[in-house]
Scaffold this motif. Structure first.
Motif, short mmCIF file in Angstrom:
data_model
loop_
_atom_site.label_atom_id
_atom_site.label_comp_id
_atom_site.label_asym_id
_atom_site.label_seq_id
_atom_site.Cartn_x
_atom_site.Cartn_y
_atom_site.Cartn_z
N ARG A 252 0.84 -1.19 0.00
CA ARG A 252 0.00 0.00 0.00
C ARG A 252 0.88 1.25 0.00
NH1 ARG A 252 -4.04 -0.34 4.70
NH2 ARG A 252 -4.74 -1.88 3.23
N PHE A 253 0.40 2.29 -0.69
CA PHE A 253 1.06 3.59 -0.61
C PHE A 253 0.00 4.69 -0.72
CE2 PHE A 253 0.95 2.88 -5.20
CZ PHE A 253 0.62 4.12 -5.71
N SER A 254 0.33 5.87 -0.23
CA SER A 254 -0.55 7.03 -0.35
C SER A 254 0.24 8.15 -1.00
CB SER A 254 -1.04 7.49 1.02
OG SER A 254 -1.87 6.52 1.60
N GLU A 255 -0.39 8.78 -1.99
CA GLU A 255 0.25 9.89 -2.67
C GLU A 255 -0.82 10.79 -3.28
OE1 GLU A 255 3.56 10.57 -6.20
OE2 GLU A 255 3.56 8.70 -5.09
N ASN A 256 -0.68 12.08 -3.07
CA ASN A 256 -1.56 13.10 -3.66
C ASN A 256 -3.05 12.82 -3.45
OD1 ASN A 256 0.88 14.12 -4.42
ND2 ASN A 256 0.59 13.88 -6.60
N GLY A 257 -3.40 12.53 -2.21
CA GLY A 257 -4.80 12.41 -1.83
C GLY A 257 -5.48 11.08 -2.08
N VAL A 258 -4.72 10.08 -2.50
CA VAL A 258 -5.30 8.76 -2.77
C VAL A 258 -4.41 7.68 -2.14
CG1 VAL A 258 -5.94 7.09 -4.58
CG2 VAL A 258 -6.33 9.54 -4.94
N ALA B 242 9.98 -7.25 -11.41
CA ALA B 242 8.85 -6.70 -12.16
C ALA B 242 8.48 -5.37 -11.50
CB ALA B 242 7.66 -7.65 -12.13
N THR B 243 7.78 -4.54 -12.27
CA THR B 243 7.33 -3.25 -11.77
C THR B 243 5.87 -3.06 -12.15
OG1 THR B 243 9.54 -2.32 -12.06
CG2 THR B 243 7.74 -0.75 -11.79
N VAL B 244 5.08 -2.60 -11.18
CA VAL B 244 3.71 -2.16 -11.45
C VAL B 244 3.78 -0.64 -11.56
CG1 VAL B 244 1.34 -2.06 -10.60
CG2 VAL B 244 2.76 -4.05 -10.07
N LEU B 245 3.24 -0.10 -12.65
CA LEU B 245 3.19 1.35 -12.86
C LEU B 245 1.76 1.82 -12.64
CD1 LEU B 245 5.43 1.48 -16.04
CD2 LEU B 245 6.08 2.05 -13.69
N VAL B 246 1.58 2.74 -11.69
CA VAL B 246 0.25 3.17 -11.27
C VAL B 246 0.07 4.65 -11.60
CG1 VAL B 246 -1.30 3.40 -9.29
CG2 VAL B 246 0.32 1.50 -9.38
N GLY B 247 -1.11 4.98 -12.14
CA GLY B 247 -1.42 6.38 -12.44
C GLY B 247 -2.86 6.70 -12.08
N TYR B 248 -3.11 7.95 -11.70
CA TYR B 248 -4.46 8.38 -11.34
C TYR B 248 -4.46 9.88 -11.06
CZ TYR B 248 -2.35 8.12 -6.72
OH TYR B 248 -1.50 8.28 -5.66
N ALA B 249 -5.65 10.42 -10.96
CA ALA B 249 -5.87 11.78 -10.46
C ALA B 249 -7.23 11.76 -9.78
CB ALA B 249 -5.85 12.80 -11.59
N SER B 250 -7.36 12.52 -8.72
CA SER B 250 -8.66 12.60 -8.04
C SER B 250 -9.12 14.05 -8.03
CB SER B 250 -8.57 12.04 -6.62
OG SER B 250 -7.74 12.86 -5.81
N CYS B 251 -10.42 14.22 -8.14
CA CYS B 251 -11.00 15.56 -8.16
C CYS B 251 -12.30 15.59 -7.37
CB CYS B 251 -11.31 16.00 -9.59
SG CYS B 251 -9.86 16.59 -10.48
N SER B 252 -12.67 16.79 -7.00
CA SER B 252 -13.94 17.04 -6.32
C SER B 252 -14.60 18.21 -7.04
CB SER B 252 -13.68 17.39 -4.86
OG SER B 252 -14.82 17.98 -4.27
N THR B 253 -15.89 18.13 -7.25
CA THR B 253 -16.58 19.24 -7.89
C THR B 253 -16.57 20.48 -7.00
OG1 THR B 253 -18.69 18.40 -7.07
CG2 THR B 253 -18.08 17.79 -9.32
N ARG B 254 -16.37 20.30 -5.71
CA ARG B 254 -16.35 21.42 -4.76
C ARG B 254 -14.94 21.88 -4.41
NH1 ARG B 254 -18.05 19.93 0.91
NH2 ARG B 254 -15.84 20.02 1.21
N ASP B 255 -14.00 20.91 -4.24
CA ASP B 255 -12.68 21.24 -3.71
C ASP B 255 -11.55 21.23 -4.74
OD1 ASP B 255 -13.73 21.52 -1.11
OD2 ASP B 255 -13.60 19.36 -0.79
N GLY B 256 -11.86 21.01 -6.01
CA GLY B 256 -10.82 21.00 -7.03
C GLY B 256 -10.14 19.65 -7.13
N CYS B 257 -8.92 19.65 -7.69
CA CYS B 257 -8.22 18.40 -8.00
C CYS B 257 -6.89 18.29 -7.26
CB CYS B 257 -7.96 18.32 -9.51
SG CYS B 257 -9.47 18.31 -10.49
N THR B 258 -6.45 17.07 -7.11
CA THR B 258 -5.11 16.82 -6.57
C THR B 258 -4.14 16.75 -7.75
OG1 THR B 258 -5.39 14.42 -6.67
CG2 THR B 258 -6.03 15.52 -4.61
N ILE B 259 -2.87 16.79 -7.47
CA ILE B 259 -1.85 16.67 -8.51
C ILE B 259 -1.88 15.24 -9.04
CG2 ILE B 259 0.62 16.75 -9.00
CD1 ILE B 259 0.79 18.87 -6.72
N PRO B 260 -1.94 15.06 -10.37
CA PRO B 260 -1.97 13.69 -10.91
C PRO B 260 -0.70 12.91 -10.58
CG PRO B 260 -2.58 15.29 -12.58
CD PRO B 260 -2.06 16.08 -11.41
N VAL B 261 -0.86 11.60 -10.49
CA VAL B 261 0.26 10.68 -10.31
C VAL B 261 0.38 9.89 -11.61
CG1 VAL B 261 1.05 8.63 -9.04
CG2 VAL B 261 -0.06 10.52 -7.82
#
Length: 192
Positions: A48-54, A154-173
């Protein structure tokens, strides 16, 4: 009630209270003994890891004959945040959003496409002409069938971005690496 019976009763009550407390922690977002990811496969390698709000929880389950399922649970850390569809283009729509992505390299190969266990809905974003595909607010689970291509790293490459209609977005990973080691016994995640 004699002293011996009182002691046993007291121990039973304390044990029951401790078990209820543990169950409450798990139900309220604490760290359960077996996450929903890998609940069916308690021995599944997990990290498990946490980065940029997720928070991202990765596990490999159903490992048989050098094949299995890589599961990624993406959990926004704040209420009201959503993730973008796996089908979103790499650069978003008119620059808005980044796809939820999981890919593998090295000694682990994908055996099909990434699937999400959530319905896609389209939202309007101010300043963007086209609809943007997102998942409902909250956690999203994705699965990717994988197979070992021999032993090694081996390497798993993970990408995402999270947003809120009220609070804006986090920096994409983008392409956040998570290391694994593939052996004859199966995959194991490297220490974070």
């Amino acid at each position: 009630m004699n002293v011996s019976t009182q002691v046993r009763h007291s121990r039973t009550v304390r044990l029951a209270a401790a078990l209820l407390s543990l169950a409450a922690v798990s139900a309220c977002g604490g760290q359960p003994a077996a996450d929903a990811v890998g609940a069916a496969d308690a021995a599944a390698p997990t990290t498990r890891f946490s980065e940029n709000g997720v928070t991202v929880t990765l596990s490999v389950s159903d490992w048989k004959a050098s094949e299995g399922t890589l599961t990624a649970l993406f959990t926004p850390e704040k209420k009201g945040f959503h993730l973008y569809s796996t089908e979103l283009p790499a650069t978003g729509i008119e620059g808005v959003g980044r796809p939820t992505a999981v890919a593998v390299t090295g000694a682990l190969k994908a055996q099909g496409g990434l699937k999400a266990a959530a319905e896609v809905r389209s939202i309007s974003v101010p300043g963007v002409d086209a609809q943007v595909p997102v998942y409902p607010d909250g956690p999203v689970t994705t699965t990717l069938p994988v197979r070992a291509d021999g032993n090694g790293d081996a390497t798993v490459l993970v990408g995402y971005a999270s947003c809120s209609t009220r609070d804006g977005c986090t920096i994409p990973v983008s392409d956040r690496p998570v290391r694994l080691r593939i052996t004859g016994d199966g995959p194991t995640f490297a220490a974070s």
